[in-house]
Design a protein around this motif. Structure first.
Motif, short mmCIF file in Angstrom:
data_model
loop_
_atom_site.label_atom_id
_atom_site.label_comp_id
_atom_site.label_asym_id
_atom_site.label_seq_id
_atom_site.Cartn_x
_atom_site.Cartn_y
_atom_site.Cartn_z
N GLY A 226 20.46 12.97 38.28
CA GLY A 226 21.40 12.57 39.30
C GLY A 226 21.23 11.10 39.62
N THR A 227 22.24 10.51 40.25
CA THR A 227 22.16 9.11 40.66
C THR A 227 21.81 9.01 42.14
N GLU A 230 24.82 9.65 44.23
CA GLU A 230 25.20 11.05 44.43
C GLU A 230 24.40 11.68 45.56
N ILE A 253 21.46 18.97 45.87
CA ILE A 253 22.08 17.96 44.99
C ILE A 253 21.22 17.94 43.74
N PRO A 281 28.80 11.39 36.02
CA PRO A 281 27.92 10.70 36.98
C PRO A 281 28.70 9.76 37.89
N PHE A 282 28.36 9.77 39.16
CA PHE A 282 28.98 8.88 40.13
C PHE A 282 28.04 7.71 40.38
#
Length: 305
Positions: A226-227, A230, A253, A281-282
């Motif tokens: 994850g980023t 996010e 998350i 991915p955000f």
């Protein structure tokens, strides 16, 4: 790098609000502080290392946001009481608290000393309790507010981190309890549980853990790390009016990581699936830099972006 944070939330969403972010000098805390400031909040950073807070505050101001900072060890009750008082005096009230500060070290349970156990519990549970209590007593009890506590992927245990798992589970219970006790004052209390996030926190582990850290994304059904953006987006949502009927919950998350079970083979999604709109991915944080640990094995950097 673009000039501003690319938040999915509307501009000015937190205009006129004061939001405290503990552990705001790096990682998810830094990213969250940037997003909140980009949405109009007056952000107040807390942490133990003044130089890190100064650096992040200067970034936020350079981007057009408002940010102040205070050195505070959240494990010290008197320091927490004093800094919350100073924030209330300076700004009138506290609208939101992001209880982000935390940390742990890798160790089998039988090797954790009393000192190590107490340090991790103090950082991940007791300090968060001090912050939430003081924000409530000194501001939110009279005016309302929203609190978001940081926990972790504790579902199915945290092998190698028994101290952190116990503390985070305690924070989940604390979140649920205070959501009930403080509801009549117009205070919402929730938590976020990030899974494997490609954050600077990964660089705090010993170098020999690098291969293990870089390979963790293979156990995530979403097939990637994850980023920070996010994780921040989940926190910002829970602070926002859109979550006004949400309290006492934990927002995971984690790309469905706790659902991994034996017998399902490789958990990671194929690379082409990872680019589909719903799971892409955000990367909203314009100042994000991948953890240094990923630079040691460039072929995995794509999964960490």
């Amino acid at each position: 790098m673009t000039a501003h944070y690319r938040s999915v939330f509307r501009p000015g969403l937190f205009a006129g609000q004061v939001v405290v972010v503990t552990g705001g000098g790096s990682g998810i805390g830094r990213c969250t502080a940037h997003e909140l400031a980009s949405l109009g909040a007056q952000v107040v950073l807390l942490g133990r290392r003044l130089e890190k807070l100064q650096y992040v505050a200067s970034e936020i101001v350079a981007d057009g946001g408002r940010c102040t900072f205070h050195r505070c060890d959240i494990r010290e009750e008197t320091q927490v009481q004093d800094v919350v008082q100073a924030i209330v005096v300076a700004h009138g009230r506290i609208h939101g608290l992001v209880n982000n500060a935390g940390g742990q070290f890798i160790s089998p349970a039988e090797s954790i000393t009393a000192r190590g156990w107490e340090a991790v519990v103090a950082t991940n549970l007791t300090g968060g309790f001090f912050m939430a209590r003081e924000c409530f007593v000194q501001s939110m009890q009279a005016h309302g507010g929203a609190i978001v506590n940081m926990v972790a992927d504790i579902w199915g245990s945290m092998p190698g981190m028994a101290h952190s798992g116990a503390a985070r589970a305690g924070m989940v219970s604390f979140t649920e309890t205070t959501a009930l006790e403080w509801a009549r004052y117009g205070v919402r209390v929730n938590a976020v549980a990030p899974g494997y996030i490609a954050s600077s926190g990964m660089d705090h582990y010993p170098p020999d853990q690098g291969p293990r850290l870089r390979a963790m994304h293979a156990t995530v059904p979403a097939g990637r790390f994850g980023t920070e953006a996010e994780a921040a987006a989940g926190i910002v949502f829970l602070l926002s009016p859109a979550a006004s009927f949400i309290s006492g919950t934990v927002l995971r998350i984690d790309g469905a990581r706790p659902q991994v079970r034996m017998g399902w083979g490789q958990a990671a999604a194929p690379a082409e699936v990872q680019q589909r709109e719903a799971v892409r991915p955000f990367d909203g944080f314009h100042r994000y830099q991948p953890p240094r640990v990923f630079a040691q094995q460039p072929d995995l950097e794509e999964g960490a972006e």
